[in-house]
Structure formats: structure tokens, C-alpha cells
Motif scaffolding. Sequence first.
Motif: not given
Length: 194
Positions: A43-45, A59-60, A144-145, A150-151
Motif C-alpha cells: 500500500v505504501q509503495y 494501482k492496488l 478500500n484496500c 478485487a484485482g
Amino acid sequence: MEKLEALKISSMRPRTNILDRPLAKGKTEVSQSIVALLFSEIVQYCQSRVYTVPELQTKLHEMGQDVGTRVIDIYFVRERSSKRETKLTQMLLFVKTTLWKNLFGKEAEKLEHANEDERTYYIIEKDPLVNAFISVPKDKGSLNCANFTAGIVEAVLTHCGFPCKVTAHWHKGTTYMVKFEDYVIARDKQLEDK
């Protein structure tokens, strides 16, 4: 002479590598704190490369797609002798149960079919592991991480021949909305008629 014999014996034994071992064998539990640390780094990346919450979620999602592509290849090659589901309902049940267990150690809570749209299904997970250890700042309140998951789901379904779009929404915990292409539903109906 002994060295030559030892060299012959060791070269005759097949070398097994961790990627050749079945998923069901070996230790299946992973420390949640390690998963949380690794995911927070992801997440930080992603956050360091975007400016808005929608960009971060995208991106996630993209990173989840990379994971999903690899997971499904590993699973079907190792565990199922490359046999994949051909019916939509069976594939969705595979995702809800087997895939979820392999990724998160438990099944997703529910799989529902939308009443108003035959192309839409919902996978409901009350407390996604990817959201468990993430504290969202107030300025990013809609983050929402679970878009990462979902990916993964989108890549798995798409690479198994069920092209779709999967999005994560805050509803009953987290709901993954799976919207299939029209021809997937038509093909599934043809398979049921046979």
C-alpha cells in the motif's frame, strides 16, 4: 573415484524446488503479522506513486491482477492437472471457496446473484484480511484496500475464460461486484441447455 561416484549419485536424483511442490503439501499457515506487514508495504509503495484515492485503488487493483494471474496458473498446473471449470456457477463457487481458502485461510461469507442484472454477482466478505490492519487517514476515508483482492478475482476469472470487471465496495463489510461480459452469460446458458 569416490567423488566421481558421489557426483553421479547426486546428479541422478531429481532436484525438487519449492515451485514444484503441491500447494496442499507443507505448511499452510502464514503469520498474519507478516502478511499485514507485507501488504502495508504494498500500500505504501502504491501510495508513493499516485496522488488521489481512486488512483491508489486502481494501482492496488493492478497489483492484485498480477497476483491473480500467477495464483491461477500455479493452482491449475499443480493441483488440477490443468482442468478448469467451464460453467460460470462452478467457477464462482471455486473462487468463493477454494481460492479464498488458499489465499486467506477461510471461505468468503456469501456469493449472491443480482436480481436486476443476470451478468452481476456479488462475493461478500465481512472482514477482508487486506483491510484488517490498514488505518485509513480521514482525508482518504473512501479508500478500500480490498481493491487488491478485487484485482486477484478479476484476473482469476478472466484467465479462466470468464472475462469480467471486479470492483470492491463498502457494503455488508466489503462486497466484490463481479460484472461479466454478455457473451459469458450466453455461453453459460448454452452449456446448461446441453
